[in-house]
Motif scaffolding. Sequence first.
Motif, mmCIF file in Angstrom:
data_model
loop_
_atom_site.group_PDB
_atom_site.id
_atom_site.type_symbol
_atom_site.label_atom_id
_atom_site.label_comp_id
_atom_site.label_asym_id
_atom_site.label_seq_id
_atom_site.Cartn_x
_atom_site.Cartn_y
_atom_site.Cartn_z
ATOM 1 N N LEU A 455 25.409 78.688 -6.305
ATOM 2 C CA LEU A 455 25.871 78.889 -7.676
ATOM 3 C C LEU A 455 26.115 77.571 -8.400
ATOM 4 N N ALA A 456 26.533 76.585 -7.688
ATOM 5 C CA ALA A 456 26.813 75.285 -8.296
ATOM 6 C C ALA A 456 26.873 74.237 -7.200
ATOM 7 N N ALA A 457 26.762 72.985 -7.597
ATOM 8 C CA ALA A 457 26.862 71.891 -6.618
ATOM 9 C C ALA A 457 27.447 70.660 -7.294
ATOM 10 N N TRP A 458 28.151 69.877 -6.515
ATOM 11 C CA TRP A 458 28.717 68.602 -6.983
ATOM 12 C C TRP A 458 28.332 67.548 -5.964
ATOM 13 N N SER A 459 27.689 66.512 -6.432
ATOM 14 C CA SER A 459 27.277 65.438 -5.523
ATOM 15 C C SER A 459 28.121 64.199 -5.773
ATOM 16 N N VAL A 460 28.309 63.445 -4.743
ATOM 17 C CA VAL A 460 29.102 62.224 -4.850
ATOM 18 C C VAL A 460 28.455 61.132 -4.013
ATOM 19 N N SER A 461 28.528 59.925 -4.494
ATOM 20 C CA SER A 461 28.014 58.795 -3.724
ATOM 21 C C SER A 461 29.036 57.665 -3.776
ATOM 22 N N CYS A 462 28.677 56.529 -3.204
ATOM 23 C CA CYS A 462 29.653 55.437 -3.129
ATOM 24 C C CYS A 462 29.939 54.906 -4.536
ATOM 25 N N PRO A 463 31.182 54.612 -4.852
ATOM 26 C CA PRO A 463 31.512 54.040 -6.153
ATOM 27 C C PRO A 463 31.084 52.572 -6.214
ATOM 28 N N SER A 464 31.085 52.016 -7.394
ATOM 29 C CA SER A 464 30.683 50.619 -7.524
ATOM 30 C C SER A 464 31.647 49.689 -6.805
ATOM 31 N N SER A 465 32.900 50.090 -6.704
ATOM 32 C CA SER A 465 33.858 49.325 -5.908
ATOM 33 C C SER A 465 34.764 50.308 -5.186
ATOM 34 N N GLY A 466 35.189 49.934 -4.024
ATOM 35 C CA GLY A 466 36.037 50.831 -3.242
ATOM 36 C C GLY A 466 35.229 51.546 -2.179
ATOM 37 N N ALA A 467 35.937 52.308 -1.384
ATOM 38 C CA ALA A 467 35.340 52.926 -0.200
ATOM 39 C C ALA A 467 34.420 54.077 -0.558
ATOM 40 N N CYS A 468 33.406 54.259 0.259
ATOM 41 C CA CYS A 468 32.493 55.388 0.102
ATOM 42 C C CYS A 468 33.214 56.686 0.471
ATOM 43 N N PRO A 469 32.827 57.778 -0.155
ATOM 44 C CA PRO A 469 33.514 59.046 0.126
ATOM 45 C C PRO A 469 32.977 59.718 1.388
ATOM 46 N N SER A 470 33.771 60.595 1.930
ATOM 47 C CA SER A 470 33.382 61.380 3.095
ATOM 48 C C SER A 470 34.025 62.759 2.960
ATOM 49 N N PRO A 471 33.397 63.656 2.177
ATOM 50 C CA PRO A 471 34.009 64.962 1.942
ATOM 51 C C PRO A 471 34.239 65.728 3.245
ATOM 52 N N GLY A 472 35.427 66.290 3.357
ATOM 53 C CA GLY A 472 35.787 67.029 4.567
ATOM 54 C C GLY A 472 36.296 68.410 4.238
ATOM 55 N N ARG A 473 37.498 68.708 4.633
ATOM 56 C CA ARG A 473 38.043 70.045 4.410
ATOM 57 C C ARG A 473 38.318 70.259 2.921
ATOM 58 N N LEU A 474 38.421 71.509 2.535
ATOM 59 C CA LEU A 474 38.651 71.797 1.132
ATOM 60 C C LEU A 474 39.447 73.083 0.988
ATOM 61 N N ALA A 475 40.076 73.226 -0.185
ATOM 62 C CA ALA A 475 40.875 74.417 -0.474
ATOM 63 C C ALA A 475 40.805 74.673 -1.969
ATOM 64 N N VAL A 476 41.043 75.921 -2.351
ATOM 65 C CA VAL A 476 40.989 76.308 -3.763
ATOM 66 C C VAL A 476 42.372 76.783 -4.194
ATOM 67 N N SER A 477 42.823 76.242 -5.332
ATOM 68 C CA SER A 477 44.114 76.653 -5.872
ATOM 69 C C SER A 477 44.097 76.421 -7.381
ATOM 70 N N GLY A 478 44.627 77.385 -8.107
ATOM 71 C CA GLY A 478 44.751 77.244 -9.554
ATOM 72 C C GLY A 478 43.435 76.978 -10.242
ATOM 73 N N GLY A 479 42.370 77.582 -9.766
ATOM 74 C CA GLY A 479 41.061 77.401 -10.385
ATOM 75 C C GLY A 479 40.438 76.059 -10.101
ATOM 76 N N LYS A 480 40.956 75.344 -9.136
ATOM 77 C CA LYS A 480 40.413 74.027 -8.787
ATOM 78 C C LYS A 480 40.102 73.971 -7.299
ATOM 79 N N VAL A 481 39.069 73.196 -6.994
ATOM 80 C CA VAL A 481 38.722 72.962 -5.593
ATOM 81 C C VAL A 481 39.231 71.574 -5.217
ATOM 82 N N PHE A 482 40.015 71.501 -4.176
ATOM 83 C CA PHE A 482 40.568 70.232 -3.691
ATOM 84 C C PHE A 482 39.778 69.833 -2.447
ATOM 85 N N VAL A 483 39.108 68.681 -2.523
ATOM 86 C CA VAL A 483 38.200 68.255 -1.459
ATOM 87 C C VAL A 483 38.778 67.015 -0.782
#
Lengths: 533, 649
Positions: A455-483
Amino acid sequence: MNKQWTWAVVVLAAVLAGCPQQGVVCQAGTDKCNGGCADFSADVRNCGACGNACGAGQECRAGVCGCAAGTTSCDGACVVTNTDARHCGGCGISCAPSDVCGAELSADGGTMASCRSTCADGTVQCGQGCVDLSNDSQNCGACGVACDNQRSCRGGVCSYDVVLACSSFGQVTGVRASDLAAGPKAAAGTNPSALARYGATLLSADYGERVLKQFTLSSFEALSGDGGVTEPVVGSVPNQVLALPARNLVLVVNGDLGTLQALSVQPSDGGTGLQLQTVGEVNFGANTYPQAVAVVGDTAWVPLYGGYSQETAAAGQKVVPVDLSNPSNLVAGTPVDLAGLDLKPFSASVPAIARPYALVAWKGKLYAPLNNLDVGYQPAGPGMVMELDPETKVFSAVDLGAVCLNAAGLTATADALYVSCTGKVTYDTNYVATAVEKASVVKLGKSGSGALEQLAAWSVSCPSSGACPSPGRLAVSGGKVFVADQAAGRVFVLSATDLSEVAGFTAGTPLQACPAPDGTTTFYSNVGDVLAP
Amino acid sequence: MVPSLAWPALWGWLAHTAVPAPVPVAAVVPPVEVEAPALADSAADAAPESPLRRDGTGQLTVVEASTRRGEALDVAGLLAAVPGINFSDAGGFGQARRLSMRGAASNGVLVLLDGAPLSLNGGGADLSRVPLAAVERVEVLRGGGGRYAPGALGGVVNVVTRTAARGESEVRAGASLMAGAFDTQSAELHGEAGLGGGEAMLLLHGGRSRGNFTYGFDDRPTWNGNAPVLRERENNQSRNGGALLRYRREVAGWSGDALLEFLAEDRGLAGTVQNPTPDAQQATGRLFATVRASRLLGAGRLLSLRAHGMDERAAFRGGMFGAGLEQRQLQAGLEGTLELSLGSAHQLAASVQVGAEGVEVSTEARAHGWGRLGLLLVDDIQWGALTVSPSVRVDRSGPFTTFSPKLGGVARLPLGLELRANVGQSARAPSFSELYVVQGTLLPNAALRPERALVADAGVGQQLAKVRWSVAGYHALYEDLIAYELYPPFLAKPFNFAAARAYGVEADGEWRPAPWLAAAAGYTLTLSENLRDDPRYYGRELPYRPRHRAWGRVVGGLEWLKGRAEVLAQSGQVVNRAATVALPARAFVNVGVSATPLRGPDVTVSAELKNLLDVQGADLDGYPLPGRAAYVTVSIALDAGRRINEGKP
């Protein structure tokens, strides 16, 4: 040479040696305060500095006291204009001594407060205000009970909408979903790695201490351990805690031990905390590394991840049913072997290993994200989600497409599945991630034919500065997904509807749930679990 | 999700209080002794790098291998009763055995083979790779390693290999066969003879074991009352073989000594009992050589030169090493030491060491290496009964410079009493592995800083005709300790962890009431504390440091027939930084008997029953130790002068 030489050496030694620094070092994000450590950025009692308490109706945001959400500054005081008889509906609008201030729905869907003689149905009178004790953050559960530290009033209890486990630093952090305000980081054992809610109690499986700890869900005060109820032993890799209040049961999946542990639950004599006792345990065998558990009917289903090597990986790649009808005698049934899955390997010469990493029960079926890796832990095929019918044992896998490698986390709402993909990570010589490919979150639903569809997708890559992301567990609350970010103590927030970014690299900033001590690039700061209680 | 991954003082045989011998150089003779033939000339005979000579005021214990032949299965068994030492034993013949001392981790103990380091950057040496057959004695310096190359935070263990026979005309030979539990066998064959105007010795040794001992496994460990099931340790086998060639000769006033050692070994890496690794293997090959020469340059001046080199290759495959990992460690060095006698009560020693070391790993695009330079100055000054030994050492290892001052003193009192005290600093630069090399699930960290230790100790001992005893106390402060931390999801990475301290007491004693009976006992107290950390760990005990270790031993019998019994006990030890998870306390009882029914050649038969009470123990979490096990050793010695198990009971 003479004796002076000797003493010169002694003096030189004394000058150059020196004693090491000693004392308590507070975890990242906290500072020393009154013999302990406090989060000056969010603690209403220590806002910006130790002992700097915020006033009534205020909360601490970024180390500065300000009016709490839902309050308005009137004459220097933070008031709730919906219930404050001195500022009823606006600053300076006072009600007569015999009247009360109450709010009702307005035509535009908001609320409108006014002075009145009695409170409306569904509200009670607290002082001269009419409040709903179930959701009034200044009168939560009882008159005068204010929810501080960014908590919401939910069902008459001050609590957070989302709880984050900072596994690396032994902390938990609560978040208010409406405005993404984080509460103060609270000490919670050594390494909280799996969270669950059981009534008003937060259960936390701690891999450092190898025990199941208990905290109050509302304020993370310890209920177990020193002075509290007994902490049952768990393994050193407690991958999931599943609370089953209807059965008076808690299940713990121990990855290192290869077991599913069943604990009976009774309220403690003092009414604080739960009396937990391990009543049963089933061992799935060596190198099975069970990762998760989901319950359908009287059966608990446990996906087995398998060992590290090609040979020991074969002990996993299964989903095992366990009969829960008698928790003191857990018996594993015949496993569903995932060997038949088409894992769509990228290369015919590099075998793919399914490696199921989580499990949820949704719409009568079981779903597991598949890492789909080679023996060297590199993606060998696309990220996938497996669907298993617990009745027929028929299973299949859905390719999550071009946006996903290494599917890892999974959660479900009434109408959707949300899958996180850790991606393919490239490291530098110091093993710091320098690139991440196809890290994402994918939302899945059921098509008219009952098949899973993206239905939908969100992609993420390394920011220009700072650590690269590593999506793990997630939960949904108040209409938001917390990753949860497994790498740098961050939490990305997405819209549950279309996975548009609410707090991430392109919109807002990720929540800094447990920042690494040295600036996020060389020290892993793992948000081990995300709980929407 | 966070799948986890997953080191380590007993008693010496008696630290006696020797009186300094009037030797030309190195006037301070340390108080050493063990249950061993006398070592009156030990310091004078020792190499300049020997703790006996380099650190005469240190807390020293010497273990003669001959006292334990037929009894100890390996070098770790030889040192089981040395105060201040703690072992981590992976379980089974040929499996990894690493030692820690005075609260320092195994990588903070410098293990030397004839004075040359056995591992890069000092510590972490695996004692299972030191063949027992090649050992003549082991010199243990507890704490205060400030006179050694970086790496001796907790102490120094110098393994002295067998020496060739003195005198060209002597021919000696010996052989030994051992067989025992878990399909374990070992053999050694050695010969010594005059050759080309010097003395030569050749030793060949080999051993194997299936290591398939049974242990009790709790398959439902979170549930109280579950009865353990018996399981057999799999993929715990080992094989090793090697040779030691030594040649000594006097030439033009120079005394020369060359040693060449070769070792080949492979072993299964069994993994934890919960999640064994049936396919994980390690194969190691090592070539080690030293050449030393010394010469008196006139009265009171001795020049010693030494060159050493090591080439060690290891290959790992299976388990978490996946397709395989090959690692090669190379090191070479030169050391020159000049010892000067500046009168009867003043000696000075200056030492310069230069060298290079490097490591190649198959998974790394480039090799890592650096040069090393060490400068050491030691002054021994006597004022009557008091000897004071200040020293200073500076080392440069690659980018790291470390400074190691030390001050030691010995006071010799009436009634055979002796007091000794030391205070000093030592350091360890991070190893190549810690800095640069990915080893399976262990990651490197190029940002590591050197570890540092400040150590103070004081001891008293006494030797009387039938009784010897010693007691020492120490306090060590460690800074920037290097420890591996979980690096999710599957890995671990080393980081510097602020500060810690260890302090304790090391005591031992021996009583010989009759020529046919001796009793000895010892105790080590090790207390440790994390001194700078976050509230989760601050003030907690350091993991894998058992607080109490105690040892007792009785030996009795005739010269040709002796029996022995010993108890090795230690308290529980925590295994996590929060000090909430612990391995249980244990006590192993070992009994044995040795008989020499034939003389000329001497034939000795020894029988040993280890862990008589079949106690299940573990030094590492998830790695059980063997239960009751019996071993028989038959030895033949063609020289009566060096009889096995000769002398006092």
